[in-house]
Scaffold this active site. Structure first.
Site, PDB file in Angstrom:
ATOM      1  N   GLY A 279       0.794  -1.213   0.000  1.00  0.00           N
ATOM      2  CA  GLY A 279       0.000   0.000   0.000  1.00  0.00           C
ATOM      3  C   GLY A 279       0.831   1.269   0.000  1.00  0.00           C
ATOM      4  O   GLY A 279       1.824   1.400  -0.732  1.00  0.00           O
TER       5      GLY A 279
ATOM      6  N   LYS B 175      -6.912   7.628  15.060  1.00  0.00           N
ATOM      7  CA  LYS B 175      -6.380   8.699  14.218  1.00  0.00           C
ATOM      8  C   LYS B 175      -6.512  10.061  14.907  1.00  0.00           C
ATOM      9  O   LYS B 175      -5.636  10.920  14.744  1.00  0.00           O
ATOM     10  CB  LYS B 175      -7.080   8.701  12.854  1.00  0.00           C
ATOM     11  CG  LYS B 175      -6.795   7.461  12.024  1.00  0.00           C
ATOM     12  CD  LYS B 175      -5.290   7.266  11.801  1.00  0.00           C
ATOM     13  CE  LYS B 175      -4.970   6.089  10.905  1.00  0.00           C
ATOM     14  NZ  LYS B 175      -3.511   5.898  10.723  1.00  0.00           N
TER      15      LYS B 175
ATOM     16  N   TYR C 234     -11.518   3.041  15.156  1.00  0.00           N
ATOM     17  CA  TYR C 234     -10.452   3.349  14.198  1.00  0.00           C
ATOM     18  C   TYR C 234     -10.221   4.858  14.134  1.00  0.00           C
ATOM     19  O   TYR C 234      -9.076   5.332  14.211  1.00  0.00           O
ATOM     20  CB  TYR C 234     -10.798   2.809  12.817  1.00  0.00           C
ATOM     21  CG  TYR C 234      -9.899   3.348  11.727  1.00  0.00           C
ATOM     22  CD1 TYR C 234      -8.578   2.931  11.620  1.00  0.00           C
ATOM     23  CD2 TYR C 234     -10.370   4.294  10.811  1.00  0.00           C
ATOM     24  CE1 TYR C 234      -7.740   3.440  10.637  1.00  0.00           C
ATOM     25  CE2 TYR C 234      -9.542   4.806   9.823  1.00  0.00           C
ATOM     26  CZ  TYR C 234      -8.236   4.374   9.742  1.00  0.00           C
ATOM     27  OH  TYR C 234      -7.417   4.887   8.771  1.00  0.00           O
TER      28      TYR C 234
ATOM     29  N   ASP D  84       6.569  -6.003  14.028  1.00  0.00           N
ATOM     30  CA  ASP D  84       5.135  -5.944  14.265  1.00  0.00           C
ATOM     31  C   ASP D  84       4.946  -4.970  15.420  1.00  0.00           C
ATOM     32  O   ASP D  84       5.426  -5.217  16.535  1.00  0.00           O
ATOM     33  CB  ASP D  84       4.601  -7.330  14.618  1.00  0.00           C
ATOM     34  CG  ASP D  84       3.104  -7.356  14.852  1.00  0.00           C
ATOM     35  OD1 ASP D  84       2.509  -6.283  15.092  1.00  0.00           O
ATOM     36  OD2 ASP D  84       2.512  -8.456  14.823  1.00  0.00           O
TER      37      ASP D  84
END
Length: 283
Positions: free
Chosen positions: A14, A152, A148, A56
């Protein structure tokens, strides 16, 4: 003159992969971290001066060692791109909270810990740039994606504070806020709670949201990973870059609506944008 250097987290796919590839083409030396380092090496190939480092961000014990490894390879760090992260879906009262905690660790706490490990070296040199890949969703919250979006929002608060703390040390901090990006990220978002079984009070909203997201992805102004990578590189190289940079026509439309409308009007607008029934308290 030494070549510019960067650490890019989540560099395997991505936006992260596009950023690594662009920086390498532009002559940067890059240390890219990835959960699956072997897959990242296969994806990125042998082009440029690149080290792929296993990391990770939910493995907190591994973060200091990975950052040390990256800094040792590069010698110094001109730019850190905090890109790694993922999303999940679930209602406020119907979510797998272990999954929420893991998402916050990857999206926010892991980025903060990685950055905290690099900042002292930047301050010692009197220069450096931190570019955090956020989302236009740091300005509002979609239904079933509140946790989510919260991660942010947290990134915005952290980055703003970090920017002010370090400005006198020659360090710049920027937030990149794309809208929908044409990658596998939105398609890989995990559904949690009863919704994952097709049950509960929010099934109809999930169905509407999926249709709305599909229509959103089909818009001609949806941006690409390469577009976001170009914006990241510009932030890394141009001191005139603003703190928050919106990427994509859809993101600009949403940011403008959020700024222009009051809360009630914006929430109705957002429901219309996504094709969600606003119900009696919004409609």
């Amino acid at each position: 003159m030494s070549r510019p250097t960067a650490i890019v987290t989540g560099g395997a796919r991505g936006i992260g992969r596009a950023t690594v590839e662009l920086m390498l083409r532009e002559g940067w030396r890059v240390a890219a971290t990835a959960r699956d380092a072997a897959a990242a090496r296969d994806a990125l190939g042998d082009a440029g001066d690149l080290a792929v480092i296993p990391l990770d961000l939910t493995d907190t014990a591994r973060i200091p060692g990975a950052m040390d490894e990256a800094m040792e390879y590069l010698g110094h760090v001109d730019c850190l791109v905090d890109n790694a992260g993922h999303a999940l879906m679930g209602a406020a009262d119907d979510t797998d909270f272990d999954a929420v905690r893991a998402m916050f660790q990857a999206n926010f706490f892991g980025a903060a810990e990685a950055t905290a490990h690099v900042l002292p070296a930047m301050r010692a040199r009197g220069r450096g740039t931190v570019v955090a890949v956020s989302s236009v969703g740091a300005r509002f919250s979609n239904a079933l994606l509140g946790y989510y979006h919260a991660s942010k929002y947290a990134m915005t608060a952290w980055a703003e504070s970090m920017r002010v703390e370090n400005s006198r040390h020659g360090i710049r901090v920027h937030l990149i806020e794309p809208g929908m990006v044409n990658t596998e990220f939105p398609l890989a978002t995990r559904v949690t709670g009863a919704l994952a079984r097709g049950e509960g009070d929010h099934v109809a909203t999930l169905a509407q949201l999926r249709q709305g997201f599909a229509a959103w992805r089909a818009r001609p102004d949806v941006t690409t990973a390469e577009d976001v990578a170009a914006t990241i590189l510009a932030a890394a190289t141009d001191p005139s870059t603003p703190f928050r940079v919106v990427v994509g026509g859809d993101a600009r439309e949403m940011a403008d609506a959020r700024a222009a409308l009051d809360d009630d009007a914006f929430h109705r607008w957002l429901c219309g944008f996504l094709g969600i029934d606003p119900g009696p308290t919004l409609g």
